[in-house]
Design a protein around this motif. Structure first.
Motif: not given
Length: 190
Positions: A8, A12, A47, A135-136
């Protein structure tokens, strides 16, 4: 063993550094450091909630965070989303900006219809639409994965028609023909 928070964090970092770099390369005259980072209060909040969900679920239900296969599916979709978005930025060059143009004062601007734009009308948006929920998935966050998908779809349901009204103004018949032939690939947006 791969760790979800590491992947993650890399996703990012790569997203923001590459956005900043490509914006600087293609739009130096209009370059805005903070605007190019694409960080807003709702983005930070979303986020943060994702990290909170990851922490709470890791503490209360660690077994749901143990499925490395799910994390790798997320990594795949992060890379896919990034690839689509970055292809749109690279092919679009100075025509791709982080702010919607409401004026066509820069006569260098053209309607880009080659490369990835042959198949995807808004590759930057489609890429982000895939990347954000992915991303989740990397974090194995079921609630935030669904929330990110819903919020992203609603965001683009407003943003794309707003942007397209200007594209139709700048490139009247050309954009109309292009929009009929090329899908956005985002659900609910023709």
């Amino acid at each position: 063993m791969a760790r979800p928070l590491q992947w993650y964090g890399m996703a990012m970092a790569f997203f923001h550094v590459s956005e900043l770099t490509l914006e600087w390369l293609h739009n130096r005259q209009d370059f805005d450091f903070f605007g190019s980072l694409l960080i807003s209060k709702p983005y930070v909040l979303a986020h943060s909630v994702g990290l909170l969900e990851f922490g709470v679920e890791s503490w209360l239900l660690p077994s749901i965070k143990a499925h490395q296969g799910i994390m790798w599916i997320g990594v795949f979709f992060v890379v896919l989303g990034e690839s689509i978005r970055k292809a749109g930025i690279i092919v679009g060059k100075h025509n791709f900006t982080h702010q919607i143009r409401t004026s066509n004062a820069d006569k260098r601007n053209v309607l880009v219809k080659h490369g990835i734009y042959k198949w995807v009308r808004h590759p930057g948006y489609l890429g982000w639409f895939i990347w954000a929920p992915a991303t989740q998935i990397v974090l194995m966050n079921p609630l935030c994965t669904i929330a990110f998908m819903v919020v992203a779809q609603r965001f683009f349901q407003e943003r794309i028609p707003y942007e397209e009204q200007y594209l139709r103004k700048f490139f009247p018949q050309e954009y109309e023909n292009y929009a009929k032939q090329t899908s956005s690939w985002i659900p609910g947006i023709a």
